[in-house]
Design a protein around this motif. Structure first.
Motif, PDB file in Angstrom:
ATOM      1  N   GLU A 346       0.287  -0.983   0.045  1.00 37.75           N
ATOM      2  CA  GLU A 346       0.059   0.464   0.259  1.00 37.75           C
ATOM      3  C   GLU A 346       1.211   1.124   0.455  1.00 37.75           C
ATOM      4  N   GLU A 347       2.600   1.479   0.074  1.00 38.17           N
ATOM      5  CA  GLU A 347       3.009   2.219   0.730  1.00 38.17           C
ATOM      6  C   GLU A 347       4.167   2.539  -0.249  1.00 38.17           C
ATOM      7  N   TYR A 348       4.693   0.678  -0.505  1.00 32.87           N
ATOM      8  CA  TYR A 348       5.950   1.552  -0.956  1.00 32.87           C
ATOM      9  C   TYR A 348       6.102   0.665  -2.637  1.00 32.87           C
ATOM     10  N   GLY A 349       5.002   0.689  -3.272  1.00 35.38           N
ATOM     11  CA  GLY A 349       4.650   0.094  -4.761  1.00 35.38           C
ATOM     12  C   GLY A 349       4.613  -1.284  -4.612  1.00 35.38           C
ATOM     13  N   ASN A 350       4.266  -2.669  -3.745  1.00 37.44           N
ATOM     14  CA  ASN A 350       4.287  -3.715  -3.738  1.00 37.44           C
ATOM     15  C   ASN A 350       5.715  -4.381  -4.445  1.00 37.44           C
ATOM     16  N   PRO A 351       6.603  -3.825  -3.760  1.00 37.14           N
ATOM     17  CA  PRO A 351       8.247  -4.271  -4.060  1.00 37.14           C
ATOM     18  C   PRO A 351       8.260  -5.559  -4.023  1.00 37.14           C
ATOM     19  N   ALA A 352       9.114  -6.625  -5.003  1.00 39.64           N
ATOM     20  CA  ALA A 352       9.130  -7.584  -5.373  1.00 39.64           C
ATOM     21  C   ALA A 352      10.215  -7.578  -3.172  1.00 39.64           C
ATOM     22  N   VAL A 353      10.099  -9.430  -2.240  1.00 37.89           N
ATOM     23  CA  VAL A 353      10.350  -9.312  -1.190  1.00 37.89           C
ATOM     24  C   VAL A 353      11.141 -10.193  -1.689  1.00 37.89           C
ATOM     25  N   TYR A 354      12.116 -10.679  -0.501  1.00 32.08           N
ATOM     26  CA  TYR A 354      12.456 -11.835  -0.006  1.00 32.08           C
ATOM     27  C   TYR A 354      13.326 -11.571   1.109  1.00 32.08           C
ATOM     28  N   ILE A 355      12.466 -12.803   2.308  1.00 31.53           N
ATOM     29  CA  ILE A 355      12.210 -13.238   3.448  1.00 31.53           C
ATOM     30  C   ILE A 355      14.036 -13.421   3.593  1.00 31.53           C
ATOM     31  N   THR A 356      15.209 -12.661   4.104  1.00 31.80           N
ATOM     32  CA  THR A 356      15.780 -13.295   4.458  1.00 31.80           C
ATOM     33  C   THR A 356      16.570 -13.526   5.551  1.00 31.80           C
ATOM     34  N   GLU A 357      15.859 -13.535   6.333  1.00 28.34           N
ATOM     35  CA  GLU A 357      16.246 -14.441   7.601  1.00 28.34           C
ATOM     36  C   GLU A 357      14.602 -14.737   8.286  1.00 28.34           C
ATOM     37  N   ASN A 358      14.229 -15.580   9.187  1.00 29.01           N
ATOM     38  CA  ASN A 358      13.360 -15.749   9.886  1.00 29.01           C
ATOM     39  C   ASN A 358      13.654 -17.194  10.823  1.00 29.01           C
ATOM     40  N   GLY A 359      14.006 -16.785  11.585  1.00 29.84           N
ATOM     41  CA  GLY A 359      13.805 -18.500  12.824  1.00 29.84           C
ATOM     42  C   GLY A 359      13.885 -18.210  13.932  1.00 29.84           C
ATOM     43  N   THR A 360      14.101 -19.109  14.453  1.00 29.94           N
ATOM     44  CA  THR A 360      14.166 -19.035  15.901  1.00 29.94           C
ATOM     45  C   THR A 360      14.776 -20.313  17.247  1.00 29.94           C
ATOM     46  N   VAL A 361      15.174 -19.519  17.970  1.00 30.08           N
ATOM     47  CA  VAL A 361      16.222 -20.401  19.126  1.00 30.08           C
ATOM     48  C   VAL A 361      16.235 -21.889  19.486  1.00 30.08           C
ATOM     49  N   GLY A 362      16.969 -23.118  19.623  1.00 31.70           N
ATOM     50  CA  GLY A 362      16.536 -24.404  19.569  1.00 31.70           C
ATOM     51  C   GLY A 362      17.459 -24.836  19.864  1.00 31.70           C
ATOM     52  N   GLY A 363      18.265 -25.424  20.617  1.00 31.37           N
ATOM     53  CA  GLY A 363      19.232 -26.413  20.461  1.00 31.37           C
ATOM     54  C   GLY A 363      19.017 -28.010  20.618  1.00 31.37           C
ATOM     55  N   GLU A 364      17.484 -28.589  21.003  1.00 36.21           N
ATOM     56  CA  GLU A 364      17.686 -29.725  20.604  1.00 36.21           C
ATOM     57  C   GLU A 364      17.561 -30.373  18.684  1.00 36.21           C
ATOM     58  N   ILE A 365      18.104 -31.666  19.038  1.00 31.02           N
ATOM     59  CA  ILE A 365      18.233 -32.030  17.996  1.00 31.02           C
ATOM     60  C   ILE A 365      16.874 -32.562  17.156  1.00 31.02           C
ATOM     61  N   SER A 366      15.486 -32.900  17.829  1.00 31.25           N
ATOM     62  CA  SER A 366      14.387 -33.141  18.208  1.00 31.25           C
ATOM     63  C   SER A 366      13.789 -32.366  18.528  1.00 31.25           C
ATOM     64  N   ASP A 367      13.866 -30.757  17.508  1.00 32.50           N
ATOM     65  CA  ASP A 367      13.291 -29.608  17.540  1.00 32.50           C
ATOM     66  C   ASP A 367      11.753 -29.601  17.786  1.00 32.50           C
ATOM     67  N   LYS A 368      10.848 -29.459  18.243  1.00 33.98           N
ATOM     68  CA  LYS A 368       9.078 -29.584  17.579  1.00 33.98           C
ATOM     69  C   LYS A 368       9.272 -27.919  17.661  1.00 33.98           C
ATOM     70  N   ASN A 369       9.503 -27.864  18.718  1.00 33.27           N
ATOM     71  CA  ASN A 369       9.409 -26.083  18.654  1.00 33.27           C
ATOM     72  C   ASN A 369       9.908 -24.585  16.673  1.00 33.27           C
ATOM     73  N   ARG A 370      11.335 -25.428  16.560  1.00 34.93           N
ATOM     74  CA  ARG A 370      10.899 -24.761  15.435  1.00 34.93           C
ATOM     75  C   ARG A 370      10.353 -25.630  14.525  1.00 34.93           C
TER      76      ARG A 370
END
Length: 445
Positions: A346-370
């Motif tokens: 609506e405000e910036y002309g609908n540019p092409a977008v890549y989500i270049t980062e998104n994620g969460t913390v979780g140390g387990e190998i079986s990381d159901k939360n992630r």
């Protein structure tokens, strides 16, 4: 249930040079501000550094093979400026060029599309000593020279480029709060660094396009929907929300896409606004091919009368359960993808977008939360596309358990678990989950 994305939609993972490479003083590499900062006692929570990190300077092949096994389309990584140009300007380090040549060629041999970030916070220390990094206008010009070198050397094979990563964080965390390199606590410097980074972005775009016309060039901004800290806010608190949004989001969006900064923000912060020379904003507004968006969750703003100028306190968390996501809790906000995408349409002309980062913390190998996190965030992303946003790809942060800046090695965000003592890699369940999501896309069958 797997979300379906378009046939041209790409899935990848992301890293940054200082966080994974190691080899911090090898083969002619110059020091960066993060080399200095991480070696300063008390700056990194667990006492670690990026000296070794994930050791990809000596072995990136293992990780590329893993990416290939997970059917990743693309890999976003950054070049270490001081590995290519040890002083940040002038002399070029051939061994640094050779390293990234090998990395790019290996990715392409495995059918993985390289997305290269030029600046992911690791300013050459020599430029910091002479000009205070991006606090000095000169660094913007040297950044453009470095960008030109990279485009000339790798542009025949690398077509996707990101000039800056998260300029707000580098200015804020490194120069205002002092929690990141170079560790300054100086609000008078903040806007200089912010403006000169964007100026460097614009100059870099110009330089790269002078070298090649076939490059896909963008900039990556961290983005946050901003909410009032109170569930039933006052008008003053809503004013704080507006100020925070302009300070964090709109300053950078407006600069890049509109060639101006928010007037209301500068009216409030007039004593510390940067010196803007004639032509600066036109340079910053160089047309880009895409907007990179790093999105994790929303921020909360509240009125604080004693904070100079802004009168606003910004927090990443809010304990009010009324704000909590029913599955992901108080820190999860997948709906933010749709809110941000609506703004861009609506405000910036609908540019092409890549989500270049998104994620969460979780140390387990079986990381159901992630896996739960990915399920909800990718569903929201799919809805944003359905609403008309031109979102072309998603990069999970991060490929590896890496050196997470001032949190050190203990903050584990990778699809791949790394034992940093042995450098042994183990793919987490979320890595296999994402592989299966990719495989189940109708366009892949």
């Amino acid at each position: 249930m797997f979300s379906q994305f378009g046939k041209n939609f790409i899935f990848g993972t992301a890293t940054a040079a200082y966080q994974i490479e190691g080899g911090w003083n090898e083969d002619g590499k110059g020091l960066s501000i993060w080399d200095k900062f991480a070696h300063t006692p008390g700056k990194i929570r667990d006492g670690s550094s990026g000296d070794l990190a994930c050791n990809t300077y000596h072995d990136f092949q293992t990780d590329i093979e893993i990416m290939k096994s997970l059917t990743m389309d693309a890999y976003r990584f950054s070049i270490s400026w001081s590995r290519l140009m040890p002083e940040g300007r002038g002399a070029v380090n051939q061994k640094g060029l050779d390293y990234y040549d090998r990395l790019v060629d290996t990715l392409l041999e495995k059918g993985i599309r390289p997305f290269v970030t030029l600046f992911h916070w690791d300013t050459p220390y020599a430029l910091y000593e002479k000009y205070k990094g991006f606090a000095g206008r000169e660094t913007a010009n040297y950044f453009a020279e470095y960008a030109l070198l990279a485009a000339q050397k790798f542009g025949d094979r690398v077509k996707d480029w990101i000039t800056l990563n998260e300029p707000w964080e580098h200015a804020m965390m490194g120069h205002f709060l002092g929690e990141h390199a170079p560790g300054l606590k100086n609000p008078w410097t903040y806007f200089k660094v912010a403006h000169h980074q964007l100026l460097g972005h614009g100059l870099a775009v110009q330089a790269m396009r002078s070298a090649r016309r076939d490059l896909n060039i963008g900039v990556t901004l961290s983005q946050f929907p901003v909410y009032p800290a109170s569930f039933e806010p006052s008008q003053k608190e809503m004013d704080s929300v507006e100020m925070a949004d302009m300070f964090i989001n709109r300053f950078y969006l407006d600069g890049v896409f509109k060639g101006k900064y928010p007037e209301k923000l500068f009216a409030r912060l007039w004593p510390i606004v940067p010196k803007i020379l004639q032509g600066d904003m036109a340079t910053i507004q160089q047309p880009v091919d895409f907007l990179g968006v790093n999105y994790y969750s929303r921020l909360f703003a509240e009125r604080k009368w004693y904070i100079p100028f802004l009168k606003t306190w910004i927090d990443r968390s809010n304990s009010d359960e009324r704000y909590a996501h029913p599955v992901l809790g108080v820190h999860g906000y997948p709906e933010g993808f749709k809110e941000l995408a609506k703004r861009y349409r609506e405000e910036y002309g609908n540019p092409a977008v890549y989500i270049t980062e998104n994620g969460t913390v979780g140390g387990e190998i079986s990381d159901k939360n992630r896996i739960r996190y990915l399920t909800h965030y990718l569903s929201s992303l799919r809805e944003a596309i359905d609403e008309g946003s031109d979102i072309r790809g998603y990069f999970y942060w991060s490929l590896l358990d890496n050196f997470e800046w001032n949190s050190g090695l203990a903050c584990r965000m990778g699809l791949i678990h790394v034992d940093h003592a042995t450098q042994q890699r183990t793919i987490r369940e979320s890595g296999f989950w994402l592989r299966d999501l990719i495989a189940n896309q109708e366009s892949r069958r």
